[in-house]
Design an enzyme around this catalytic site. Sequence first.
Site, PDB file in Angstrom:
ATOM      1  N   HIS A   1       0.833  -1.200   0.000  1.00 26.18           N
ATOM      2  CA  HIS A   1       0.000   0.000   0.000  1.00 26.18           C
ATOM      3  C   HIS A   1       0.863   1.243   0.000  1.00 26.18           C
ATOM      4  O   HIS A   1       2.025   1.225   0.392  1.00 26.18           O
ATOM      5  CB  HIS A   1      -0.932   0.015   1.218  1.00 26.18           C
ATOM      6  CG  HIS A   1      -0.235   0.285   2.523  1.00 26.18           C
ATOM      7  ND1 HIS A   1      -0.086   1.567   3.041  1.00 26.18           N
ATOM      8  CD2 HIS A   1       0.366  -0.541   3.415  1.00 26.18           C
ATOM      9  CE1 HIS A   1       0.555   1.507   4.187  1.00 26.18           C
ATOM     10  NE2 HIS A   1       0.862   0.248   4.442  1.00 26.18           N
ATOM     11  N   CYS A   2       0.273   2.355  -0.473  1.00 25.50           N
ATOM     12  CA  CYS A   2       0.917   3.665  -0.398  1.00 25.50           C
ATOM     13  C   CYS A   2       0.111   4.507   0.581  1.00 25.50           C
ATOM     14  O   CYS A   2      -0.494   3.986   1.509  1.00 25.50           O
ATOM     15  CB  CYS A   2       1.013   4.312  -1.782  1.00 25.50           C
ATOM     16  SG  CYS A   2      -0.567   4.538  -2.614  1.00 25.50           S
ATOM     17  N   ALA A   3       0.067   5.814   0.369  1.00 28.36           N
ATOM     18  CA  ALA A   3      -0.605   6.691   1.331  1.00 28.36           C
ATOM     19  C   ALA A   3      -2.103   6.461   1.405  1.00 28.36           C
ATOM     20  O   ALA A   3      -2.708   6.598   2.472  1.00 28.36           O
ATOM     21  CB  ALA A   3      -0.321   8.151   0.989  1.00 28.36           C
TER      22      ALA A   3
END
Length: 476
Positions: free
Chosen positions: A25-27
């Site tokens: 995942h990212c932000a």
Amino acid sequence: MKYEKMVREIVEAIGGKENILNVYHCATRLRFQLKQEDTIQDETVKNIEGVLSVVKGGGQYQIVIGRHVGDVYQELLSVYDMQKEESGLKDAKEFKEEMKDKKISSRFIDTISGVFTPILNLLIATGIIKCFLALMTATGLMDATAGTYQILSIAGDCFFYFMPVFLGYTAMKKFGGTPFVGMAIGAALVYPSIAVIMGGEPLYTLFAGTIFESPVYVTFLGIPVILMNYASSVIPVVLVCFFAAKLERFLDRCIPQLVKAFVVPMLTILGGVVLGLLVLGPIATFASNLLGALMGFLFEINSTICGFLYGALIQVCVMFGVHWGFVALNVNNMATLGYDAITIAGLASAFAQAGVVLMIMLKTKNKKLKGVCGPAIISAMFGITEPAIYGVTLQFKRPFILACLASGIGGAIIGFGGVKQYSAGTNGIFGWLQVINPQTGFDSTVVAAIIACIASFVSAVVLMKIFDKKLGIDHI
């Protein structure tokens, strides 16, 4: 479990656990690498409660969740027991399965995002520490020679200085090797003895009189070694880990099982460090310096036009998840030049999105939409634009385009004003701290950055007002 129902619905909608090659995942997004995407019904995924939108790009199936995506990700790993052994060698067949049937551009984007996503929050966190230190010294509230400043500076600089160690972990993992071997290679690139050796008198100089002029301080088996300062560098360790992962997989097949546990990592580290210091490190450093100089040259030709184009298009790049090349460029420029004058042109984009969403909130009669707009505006003002884009502007299309135009106006002002980014951080109001020059403090470029953000917000409001009737939002 708070998100178990949501997680199970997502996995079922994307073809089950067996269809998942990898996930991280990212932000704001869950990023899946899937065996097959063709059979997935995007609308089914979008209709899951808690899902904002779906994006396909860079060889990934990206599900936009929001700021709590980290909690959803951890629950996903827990529910489906998907946590991998971090210290083990990733199966070579699995790695090849991830890469096959992808276009070169998709492979590049997937690689860059896979390497940088895990460290992005840490990059921002330590960058904000440096931003506040710059603010404190610029306002005279803290003396740069004081012990308090020096201790806090260590906290802010530690990640940047040892970045090759962290990138060694993420890059090696991405390329299918053992992450801790990558860390060892990264640590070798920033080993203190290198700086000590470079502090002495050179034996002779290679490429004298050219842009590649390099003093030689030491040789390896008679071969001249071009030593570089790899602290805070990006490209060298990623390139070295790419080849080290291949070497590790080769050795894993060849070395007898009896001694494999220590011989494989030993030979991989030796091969990676020697190849890195003798060949790949210098080549990558020369290439990164040229890349930063080239982009800087383009901005020097016409920084206003370049700023407008970057500002107008960056949210489109973010939308498709293809902005990771700019992230790498940003980190590389700050490592080699000490600043970045390119990606900072996107600073005003969050304010443009906030301005458009504000007008939609004021015009719409839909209570549910109003409820989404409020948090989206606050989120955008602090640099997170996904809720504004996927929750509001993109579904109406034209408002999203107007937000891009308003962002371009801000980018043009930033380019014209010669604004530079001196430390990592986030967009929004905290982004103003990134443009404070640690040496000179507040100057005209800081003012230009603030004006650009205000101009983008006002432009978004004005554009929404001009095209008010064509948008028809008041009838929604």
